[in-house]
Enzyme design. Structure first.
Site, mmCIF file in Angstrom:
data_model
loop_
_atom_site.group_PDB
_atom_site.id
_atom_site.type_symbol
_atom_site.label_atom_id
_atom_site.label_comp_id
_atom_site.label_asym_id
_atom_site.label_seq_id
_atom_site.Cartn_x
_atom_site.Cartn_y
_atom_site.Cartn_z
ATOM 1 N N ASP A 23 0.676 -0.974 0.083
ATOM 2 C CA ASP A 23 0.119 -0.191 -0.076
ATOM 3 C C ASP A 23 1.202 1.537 -0.043
ATOM 4 O O ASP A 23 0.901 1.784 -0.486
ATOM 5 C CB ASP A 23 -1.097 0.150 0.829
ATOM 6 C CG ASP A 23 -1.691 -1.313 1.608
ATOM 7 O OD1 ASP A 23 -2.937 -1.832 0.656
ATOM 8 O OD2 ASP A 23 -1.139 -1.847 2.371
ATOM 9 N N ARG A 262 6.023 -10.940 -4.953
ATOM 10 C CA ARG A 262 4.852 -11.257 -4.398
ATOM 11 C C ARG A 262 4.152 -9.986 -4.837
ATOM 12 O O ARG A 262 4.008 -8.673 -4.961
ATOM 13 C CB ARG A 262 4.832 -11.068 -3.198
ATOM 14 C CG ARG A 262 5.493 -10.060 -1.927
ATOM 15 C CD ARG A 262 5.437 -10.695 -1.077
ATOM 16 N NE ARG A 262 5.422 -9.799 0.168
ATOM 17 C CZ ARG A 262 5.189 -9.699 1.409
ATOM 18 N NH1 ARG A 262 6.222 -10.803 1.993
ATOM 19 N NH2 ARG A 262 5.154 -8.213 2.388
ATOM 20 N N GLY A 263 2.332 -10.220 -4.542
ATOM 21 C CA GLY A 263 1.312 -8.473 -3.673
ATOM 22 C C GLY A 263 1.637 -7.996 -5.283
ATOM 23 O O GLY A 263 0.914 -7.950 -6.296
ATOM 24 N N GLU A 264 1.995 -6.732 -5.016
ATOM 25 C CA GLU A 264 1.374 -5.725 -5.918
ATOM 26 C C GLU A 264 2.506 -5.187 -6.705
ATOM 27 O O GLU A 264 2.479 -5.281 -8.240
ATOM 28 C CB GLU A 264 0.937 -4.479 -5.717
ATOM 29 C CG GLU A 264 0.472 -4.010 -6.128
ATOM 30 C CD GLU A 264 -1.580 -3.279 -6.741
ATOM 31 O OE1 GLU A 264 -1.849 -4.535 -6.402
ATOM 32 O OE2 GLU A 264 -1.323 -3.157 -7.580
ATOM 33 N N ASP A 265 3.190 -4.559 -6.057
ATOM 34 C CA ASP A 265 4.189 -3.888 -6.672
ATOM 35 C C ASP A 265 5.649 -4.816 -6.978
ATOM 36 O O ASP A 265 5.946 -4.698 -8.045
ATOM 37 C CB ASP A 265 4.350 -2.544 -5.692
ATOM 38 C CG ASP A 265 5.377 -1.821 -6.152
ATOM 39 O OD1 ASP A 265 4.792 -0.573 -7.496
ATOM 40 O OD2 ASP A 265 6.518 -0.954 -5.681
ATOM 41 N N SER A 266 5.620 -5.521 -6.016
ATOM 42 C CA SER A 266 7.224 -5.607 -6.679
ATOM 43 C C SER A 266 6.873 -6.938 -7.624
ATOM 44 O O SER A 266 7.754 -7.392 -8.296
ATOM 45 C CB SER A 266 7.986 -6.789 -5.040
ATOM 46 O OG SER A 266 7.173 -7.974 -5.329
HETATM 47 O O1 TRH Z 1 3.825 -6.071 0.952
HETATM 48 P P1 TRH Z 1 3.197 -7.210 -0.038
HETATM 49 O O2 TRH Z 1 2.818 -7.690 0.193
HETATM 50 O O3 TRH Z 1 2.435 -6.221 -0.197
HETATM 51 C C1 TRH Z 1 0.778 -5.994 -0.608
HETATM 52 C C2 TRH Z 1 0.095 -6.782 -0.147
HETATM 53 O O4 TRH Z 1 -0.529 -7.331 -1.369
HETATM 54 C C3 TRH Z 1 -1.470 -6.484 0.558
HETATM 55 O O5 TRH Z 1 -2.230 -6.979 0.183
HETATM 56 C C4 TRH Z 1 -1.810 -5.058 -1.070
HETATM 57 O O6 TRH Z 1 -3.079 -4.501 -0.467
HETATM 58 C C5 TRH Z 1 -0.576 -3.976 -1.318
HETATM 59 O O7 TRH Z 1 0.675 -5.159 -1.667
HETATM 60 C C6 TRH Z 1 -0.627 -3.073 -2.101
HETATM 61 O O8 TRH Z 1 3.945 -6.644 -1.616
HETATM 62 P P2 TRH Z 1 4.390 -5.394 -2.887
HETATM 63 O O9 TRH Z 1 3.095 -5.351 -2.986
HETATM 64 O O10 TRH Z 1 5.599 -5.840 -3.022
HETATM 65 O O11 TRH Z 1 5.504 -4.501 -2.032
HETATM 66 C C7 TRH Z 1 6.286 -4.663 -1.058
HETATM 67 C C8 TRH Z 1 6.955 -3.139 -1.646
HETATM 68 O O12 TRH Z 1 8.257 -3.233 -0.761
HETATM 69 C C9 TRH Z 1 7.184 -2.492 -2.919
HETATM 70 O O13 TRH Z 1 6.784 -1.360 -3.270
HETATM 71 C C10 TRH Z 1 8.993 -3.161 -3.148
HETATM 72 C C11 TRH Z 1 8.969 -2.390 -1.733
HETATM 73 N N1 TRH Z 1 10.314 -3.266 -1.196
HETATM 74 C C12 TRH Z 1 11.832 -2.302 -1.398
HETATM 75 O O14 TRH Z 1 11.543 -1.518 -1.025
HETATM 76 N N2 TRH Z 1 13.054 -2.938 -0.919
HETATM 77 C C13 TRH Z 1 12.600 -4.130 -0.616
HETATM 78 O O15 TRH Z 1 14.235 -4.385 -0.132
HETATM 79 C C14 TRH Z 1 11.788 -4.554 -0.430
HETATM 80 C C15 TRH Z 1 11.739 -6.715 -0.376
HETATM 81 C C16 TRH Z 1 10.449 -4.748 -1.196
#
Ligand code: TRH
Length: 372
Positions: A23, A262-266
């Site tokens: 988020d 996983r999730g959304e952004d990565s």
């Molecule tokens: O953390 P997430 O699982 O986030 C979520 C969930 O799915 C949640 O329920 C949903 O509401 C939301 O997404 C939108 O996975 P995501 O989306 O990949 O987010 C991780 C963030 O962390 C992304 O911006 C990348 C960042 N990140 C870093 O900046 N540095 C790191 O070392 C890592 C591992 C990730």
């Protein structure tokens, strides 16, 4: 005059941290890109200041982090207000908005077909305001994907000066090993992955962010693993790294040979890294996440040949279903080159579309033009 060139371009973004990092990760990226590439000043209201500061680092000159609590008071509403992931806008804030205020809800990303039908739709509110649905997505009928202008330079850096890029991340280059990054949820078959990497005929380096260290330690029956620690597990060296800044995380993805995300952004960052990837959607009731995976796979594999299509499906579905085995790792190794070429082709094809921040700006310009 465009929204981006207006001297009054001050926007507000609201973000509620439900769980994890996505988020705030998405909200911070969006805020920075609107500031950097569209000259918009942003106030980013977040209900979890601690997590927000993990992303903001040293800060951004045109993005101000604002604590959002029940006690928050608001002096004025911005001309454009972005609500992320249907987090809602405070009543006190809504009272300051007028019919001139543009209110957008940027929702979750999905490759499912229904998204195109909902993107851009207005939702008139009881108080007379209009809220618009803005859906990110993978085709021209959606709001697109976050993609900054700096990404090609980052890819170039990872390709041309890999040793220096690894060093920048605090890691030695290991060109002799298959470098794998791991970012997943607790339900992922991590023990199975570790077992097959340990038994891999090829040397492997698995890079794990510290937030996932407990999961890996548990799978290895270790007490604890800390950032900076490397342990050898059969043919696999496992290195725990600190949680990186978003730009450094992008760099890591671009350097690795395979990224579990996983999730959304990565998920989206792994696409732009143009390397083979295995995506784990956020687990939802009634296996809805598997429908999300199927929809993405259909899009991701569209340009692949039949053999590669089957491999892509096999790898991602096994990971999401918790059924990973040594055969999957060897399948990846066998098709590694094909998967790499496909990842490059897909990223290149997808990046021909306008990015999400640009589409937001255009959407708002059109809304305003139609009001005049
Ligand atoms: O953390 P997430 O699982 O986030 C979520 C969930 O799915 C949640 O329920 C949903 O509401 C939301 O997404 C939108 O996975 P995501 O989306 O990949 O987010 C991780 C963030 O962390 C992304 O911006 C990348 C960042 N990140 C870093 O900046 N540095 C790191 O070392 C890592 C591992 C990730």
């Amino acid at each position: 005059m465009s929204a981006s060139s207006s001297p009054r371009a001050h926007w507000d973004i609201f973000c509620r941290v439900v769980d994890n990092f996505g988020d705030i990760g998405v909200s911070w990226r969006l805020a920075c890109q609107l500031a950097d590439e569209h000259a918009i000043k942003i106030r980013l209201w977040v209900d979890d200041s601690e997590r927000a500061s993990r992303f903001s680092g040293a800060g951004h000159a045109s993005v101000t982090l604002m604590p959002w609590t029940d006690a928050s008071s608001f002096s004025h509403a911005a001309e454009v207000v972005i609500e992320t992931f249907s987090c809602g806008l405070p009543q006190a804030y809504q009272q300051l908005m007028s019919v001139e205020t543009v209110w957008l809800n940027i929702d979750y990303l999905s490759a499912e077909d229904w998204v195109t039908g909902f993107h851009g739709r207005p939702s008139p509110q009881a108080n007379g305001l209009n809220r618009y649905f803005f859906y990110p997505g993978f085709n021209a009928q959606t709001g697109g994907l976050l993609r900054e202008q700096f990404l090609p330079a980052l890819a170039e850096r990872a390709g041309r000066s890999a040793t220096a890029a690894w060093q920048h991340l605090g890691l030695a280059a290991m060109p002799e090993a298959i470098n794998v990054s791991l970012f997943c949820y607790a339900h992922a078959p991590v023990p199975a992955l570790l077992a097959c990497l340990a038994a891999s005929p090829q040397a492997v380096r698995l890079i794990v962010p510290e937030t996932l260290a407990p999961l890996v330690a548990q799978a290895l029956s270790q007490q604890a693993l800390a950032a900076g620690q490397t342990i050898q597990h059969g043919h696999c060296s496992i290195t725990v790294i600190p949680f990186l800044s978003q730009i450094d995380y992008d760099l890591l993805l671009a350097l690795c040979d395979l990224n579990f995300v996983r999730g959304e952004d990565s998920w989206i960052r792994a696409i732009w890294a143009a390397k083979p990837m295995v995506w784990l959607p956020y687990q939802q009731a009634e296996n809805t996440h598997l429908q999300k995976l199927a929809a993405f796979l259909q899009h991701y594999q569209a340009a692949a040949n039949d053999e590669l299509k089957a491999v892509l499906r096999w790898l991602m579905q096994a990971w999401a279903a918790g059924e990973w085995s040594a055969a999957h790792w060897q399948g990846f190794m066998t098709h590694r080159q094909g998967l790499l070429q496909h990842a490059r082709h897909y990223a290149n094809q997808l990046s021909q579309q306008p990015d999400l921040a640009t589409k937001v700006v255009i959407f708002i310009e059109k809304l305003r033009a139609n009001r005049v």
